[in-house]
Structure formats: C-alpha cells, structure tokens
Design a protein around this motif. Structure first.
Motif, PDB file in Angstrom:
ATOM      1  N   ASN A  26       0.988  -1.226  -0.204  1.00 50.74           N
ATOM      2  CA  ASN A  26       0.168  -0.017   0.034  1.00 50.74           C
ATOM      3  C   ASN A  26       0.877   1.337  -0.182  1.00 50.74           C
ATOM      4  O   ASN A  26       0.298   2.274   0.625  1.00 50.74           O
ATOM      5  N   TRP A  27       2.019   0.951  -0.620  1.00 53.61           N
ATOM      6  CA  TRP A  27       2.903   2.405  -0.501  1.00 53.61           C
ATOM      7  C   TRP A  27       2.322   3.564  -1.038  1.00 53.61           C
ATOM      8  O   TRP A  27       1.520   3.387  -2.247  1.00 53.61           O
ATOM      9  N   SER A  28       2.721   4.671  -0.863  1.00 52.79           N
ATOM     10  CA  SER A  28       2.437   6.056  -1.329  1.00 52.79           C
ATOM     11  C   SER A  28       3.196   7.075  -0.531  1.00 52.79           C
ATOM     12  O   SER A  28       3.816   6.802   0.329  1.00 52.79           O
ATOM     13  N   LEU A  29       3.641   8.063  -1.619  1.00 54.54           N
ATOM     14  CA  LEU A  29       4.615   8.936  -0.893  1.00 54.54           C
ATOM     15  C   LEU A  29       3.819   9.860   0.322  1.00 54.54           C
ATOM     16  O   LEU A  29       4.515  10.020   1.239  1.00 54.54           O
ATOM     17  N   LEU A  30       2.301   9.896   0.611  1.00 51.48           N
ATOM     18  CA  LEU A  30       1.874  10.605   1.590  1.00 51.48           C
ATOM     19  C   LEU A  30       2.089   9.525   2.877  1.00 51.48           C
ATOM     20  O   LEU A  30       2.226   9.906   3.895  1.00 51.48           O
ATOM     21  N   LEU A  31       1.939   8.170   2.626  1.00 54.07           N
ATOM     22  CA  LEU A  31       2.438   7.239   3.682  1.00 54.07           C
ATOM     23  C   LEU A  31       3.654   7.384   4.138  1.00 54.07           C
ATOM     24  O   LEU A  31       3.743   7.565   5.347  1.00 54.07           O
ATOM     25  N   ASP A  32       4.870   7.584   3.286  1.00 54.67           N
ATOM     26  CA  ASP A  32       6.120   7.787   3.694  1.00 54.67           C
ATOM     27  C   ASP A  32       6.314   9.212   4.585  1.00 54.67           C
ATOM     28  O   ASP A  32       6.965   9.014   5.726  1.00 54.67           O
ATOM     29  N   LEU A  33       5.435  10.195   4.125  1.00 51.62           N
ATOM     30  CA  LEU A  33       5.379  11.555   4.774  1.00 51.62           C
ATOM     31  C   LEU A  33       4.841  11.495   6.243  1.00 51.62           C
ATOM     32  O   LEU A  33       5.502  11.920   7.213  1.00 51.62           O
ATOM     33  N   LYS A  34       3.918  10.542   6.457  1.00 51.94           N
ATOM     34  CA  LYS A  34       3.218  10.174   7.563  1.00 51.94           C
ATOM     35  C   LYS A  34       4.123   9.558   8.458  1.00 51.94           C
ATOM     36  O   LYS A  34       4.110  10.042   9.936  1.00 51.94           O
ATOM     37  N   ILE A  35       4.722   8.568   8.062  1.00 51.92           N
ATOM     38  CA  ILE A  35       5.546   7.732   8.726  1.00 51.92           C
ATOM     39  C   ILE A  35       6.874   8.521   9.366  1.00 51.92           C
ATOM     40  O   ILE A  35       7.229   8.279  10.453  1.00 51.92           O
ATOM     41  N   ILE A  36       7.265   9.668   8.435  1.00 57.13           N
ATOM     42  CA  ILE A  36       8.416  10.361   8.880  1.00 57.13           C
ATOM     43  C   ILE A  36       7.851  11.454   9.995  1.00 57.13           C
ATOM     44  O   ILE A  36       8.656  11.468  10.968  1.00 57.13           O
ATOM     45  N   ILE A  37       7.039  11.794   9.705  1.00 60.69           N
ATOM     46  CA  ILE A  37       6.348  12.971  10.734  1.00 60.69           C
ATOM     47  C   ILE A  37       6.118  12.283  12.006  1.00 60.69           C
ATOM     48  O   ILE A  37       6.479  12.718  13.380  1.00 60.69           O
ATOM     49  N   LYS A  38       5.633  10.829  11.944  1.00 62.98           N
ATOM     50  CA  LYS A  38       5.439  10.185  13.149  1.00 62.98           C
ATOM     51  C   LYS A  38       6.506   9.788  13.989  1.00 62.98           C
ATOM     52  O   LYS A  38       6.741   9.871  15.198  1.00 62.98           O
ATOM     53  N   THR A  39       7.595   9.532  13.139  1.00 64.53           N
ATOM     54  CA  THR A  39       8.853   8.929  13.868  1.00 64.53           C
ATOM     55  C   THR A  39       9.411  10.265  14.383  1.00 64.53           C
ATOM     56  O   THR A  39      10.078   9.988  15.521  1.00 64.53           O
ATOM     57  N   PHE A  40       9.489  11.489  13.834  1.00 64.77           N
ATOM     58  CA  PHE A  40       9.978  12.748  14.584  1.00 64.77           C
ATOM     59  C   PHE A  40       9.291  12.885  15.794  1.00 64.77           C
ATOM     60  O   PHE A  40       9.886  13.201  16.949  1.00 64.77           O
TER      61      PHE A  40
END
Length: 452
Positions: free
Chosen positions: A427-441
């Motif tokens: 289910n990859w998407s660039l938006l999912l990547d951004l969401k994961i990065i923000i949550k990681t931070f």
C-alpha cells in the motif's frame, strides 16, 4: 545497485524513456515550432503535464510481453491527449499567437520521433535478449493442460521476450507432483518466476506455493480459472492472448514510483547530511571518544533489497565487543555507554544511515533491516518474513511507528513487524512515507519505551 538485478527488473529503461521523450517534445517546441515562447515556462508546464498524463494513460507501462499494436495504441492515445494540452496552453497564452496548424505539425513530428525511439528500444531489447541472452527471467510452470502448454509454447517460441523456460511440472503424475521436489529444483536452478495453473492444484497446494514464493523472493503468477484465489490484490496481464494473474501487486515495482521514491530519498538524505550531520557529527564524535576507546561509527552487515547484504552505519553506542553482530541491545544492557544510551533513546545513533540512503542501499522509509544472523533465523521460522526484501529497507518504517521497534522479545514482536511491513509494501504511497516520517520525529521527541 541491487534495484536492477538481472532477471527481474530493467529499472533504468523507463526513467531514460521519460528523459528522451521530454527532450523530444521540449526540444522540438523551443528550437523549431514555438520560438517566441518563454523556455522556462514552457518546459515546466509541458514536462509536468506530460508526466501526469503518462501516469494517467499508463504510457510507459510497456513490458517484455506487450504486443506492438498495444505499444502503438498507447502512443496514439498519449499524443491525442497531449494535443489537447498544447491547445490548452495556446489558449491560456493567446498572445503568443500559436496557430492550430502549428500545433498539429508539432504534435505529429513529436509523435513520429517518440514512436521511432520507442520501437527502436523495443526491438533492441528483443535483439539483446535473443543474441546475448541478457535481461532474461527463468520460469517454471506448475500443471499440464491446454493453457499451460500454450504458455510454455509462448515462452519457447518467443525468445525475444526474455523468458527462459526451464521445466513444466505435471501434477497428474504422482512421481513428479511432490511440491518439495519442485521447490528444491526452483532453488537449485535460480528460477525467477513461477506460473501456476489453479485447476491443476488443490487449495492447500496453492497456499503452499504462495508461501514458498513469498519466503524465497520468487514472483508467483497464475493462469486463472473458476477457482477462488484468496488475495486482496490481483493484477491482470496478458502474454499474447493468455491471461495471467499476479498474486501480489507491489506499487514500488512501478518505475514512476521508483523514481519518485528515489528522488525523495536523495533530496531528504542530502538535506539531513548538509544541515544536520555536518555539524552534529563532530559533536557526537567528541562525546563518544571522551567516554570510550573505539571508532565513532559502527558498521554492521544487514540484508537489504533482494536479500543483498550491505554495510549499515550507525554512531557507536556500545563499548567495542565481539557480540555486537550477534545480539541485539536489551533493556539494561551493560554494553551501552552513557552517551550511547542518550543517542539510542533519541534515535540519533541511526542518523549516519542517511549516507546509506544517499548511496542507494536504503530508503528513508521501509522495512527495518535485520542483522544477517537474525535474518537467516527469522526466514526459517517466521512465515512471509522474506517478503520484506521485495523493497529497500528503511531508516524508519510503519512497523516502527506502530509499536514494533527495537528489541524482538518474542515471536509476537517479529510477526507484528512483518504484518505491518507487508501492509506498507502493498500500500505504499509518498503520502504514507511522509506520515511515517512525521510520526517518527514526534516519537523521537516524546521518547519511546523500547528505545534503549
């Protein structure tokens, strides 16, 4: 780079096709047809429109089994839609006095240039496969009937498509119907793709084949009939006129998605290296050296895309010890230094992996890579663990922000990690990547219980 492994992907082809096609449409416009336009404005507008249009029309989804008539029809549809975009541009900038006859001449010449290039590449690849045996995939077929014989005939009589068919297993013959024997043959011969006739196998055999394919990084495709296939995502393809089903559709196998993700990785990792690591590294290095002897950086072999090993870098957070490559850090681990405890808690120790991202071994977001010894252990005992290696590993991932980071205390932890990793892959998407990065931070600022 492992992304372009022989027999599976030709990852450079579509990005190169994009660049050449964009060069044709922009070069012809600026140098010959529309000399009075602002080059920067036109290049930005037309290039962006072309890329969006290509994604919508699937213009670059040309595979080794795609027929010439399909290639031509894709190009024709693309140019018709592109003509409308040019007219929209001419209407918006009506002061440029771009006349309809000029637009039609421009589109026609562009169309002929792109078609010429597209078919030249198409036939050169076929010639390359036939004459040099390159860009090929080894195949086996499970089951013997009219459909599988037709597929075998397709592989045998069309070497230009780059398939080397090794064997067809007959499950009506009990002597050759043992799946374990088939699996041993596939491993021994380095088979890339398994084609399975659903009507020739039982449901339990189909499940067994699917599990084997997932756990051993083999592509599994089906010749469909009336039986059900229990999967959320199925992808239809046609080899000549033979329908084929792919069990798992992976968005990151699409070249445009590869380019998007790789571009994002390069930009993001470069920014982190320039604006953060450039001044943070000397400070961390001094603190590490003041507390204990040993290198500033810790290097460890891990498994990445397609199971390929690479050196993963971290700031050293432990005293040098011979068990570092065998055992994960545990709660209260006396190997961890004082500064090490801090950089692990804040995830600063992971920052050097942005160099791994820049080098292409890792991605910013993806399944976390494991130590080689742990990967070998989990691959044997955890079902579908190897599916994680269909994409590049990441510095952070969906599993990590969902409570499955750090030490694996039980099989439940690794099973949960695999579950989230497979969901991410499918289910990859660039938006999912951004969401994961923000949550990681956010998690790094708040602190996590398993960050030790």
């Amino acid at each position: 780079m492992s992304l372009f492994k022989q027999g599976r992907y030709s990852g450079y082809l579509r990005p190169i096709s994009y660049l050449i096609d964009l060069s044709i449409i922009n070069g012809l416009a600026i140098l010959y047809f529309f000399k009075d336009i602002d080059p920067k404005m036109f290049v930005f507008f037309i290039s962006l429109s072309w890329i969006i249009l290509s994604i919508y029309s699937r213009f670059y989804e040309v595979y080794r089994y795609t027929r010439e008539v399909t290639v031509f029809s894709l190009a024709l549809r693309q140019m018709v839609l592109f003509t409308l975009i040019i007219f929209a541009f001419a209407g918006f900038y009506h002061d440029l006095n771009i006349y309809p006859v000029t637009v039609f001449n421009y589109v026609l010449v562009s169309f002929l240039g792109i078609i010429f290039f597209k078919f030249t590449l198409y036939y050169l690849l076929q010639k390359y496969r036939v004459s040099f045996g390159g860009n090929y995939r080894k195949t086996v077929i499970f089951g013997v009937n009219k459909k599988t014989l037709a597929l075998e005939n397709f592989f045998t009589k069309n070497p230009e498509y780059g398939y080397v068919h090794k064997k067809t297993f007959n499950f009506k013959d009990k002597k050759t119907s043992d799946l374990n024997t088939c699996f041993e043959y596939i491993q021994k011969e380095g088979i890339d793709e398994i084609y399975c006739s659903i009507s020739e196998l039982t449901n339990s055999q189909i499940n067994e084949v699917a599990d084997f394919a997932d756990n051993n990084l083999k592509i599994l495709k089906f010749l469909p009939d009336n039986k059900e296939i229990y999967s959320k995502k199925l992808k239809y393809e046609y080899y000549d006129y033979i329908p084929i089903l792919t069990l798992r559709d992976i968005p990151l196998e699409e070249p445009i998605n590869m380019v998007l993700k790789r571009t994002f990785d390069i930009i993001f990792s470069s920014l982190v290296i320039i604006f953060l690591l450039s001044w943070l590294t000397p400070l961390i290095a001094i603190l590490i050296k003041l507390e204990s002897k040993g290198p500033v950086f810790f290097k460890q072999s891990r498994n990445g895309f397609n199971y390929k090993e690479f050196d993963c870098y971290k700031f050293r957070s432990m005293t040098p010890n011979k068990d570092a490559h065998l055992y994960q850090a545990t709660r209260g681990d006396n190997r961890i230094t004082k500064i090490g405890r801090f950089i692990r808690k804040t995830s600063i120790d992971e920052l050097p992996q942005f160099f791994n991202v820049l080098f292409g071994d890792m991605s910013v977001v993806g399944p976390r890579p494991h130590m080689v010894s742990h990967t070998n252990m989990y691959a044997k005992k955890i079902d579908k663990f190897m599916v994680r290696h269909f994409v590049k590993p990441g510095i952070t991932g969906l599993a990590q922000i969902s409570g499955f980071r750090g030490e694996v205390e039980s099989d439940k932890d690794i099973i949960g990690r695999v579950k989230y990793d497979i969901f991410y892959i499918e289910n990859w998407s660039l938006l999912l990547d951004l969401k994961i990065i923000i949550k990681t931070f956010v998690n790094a600022i708040k602190g996590e219980d398993k960050a030790y």
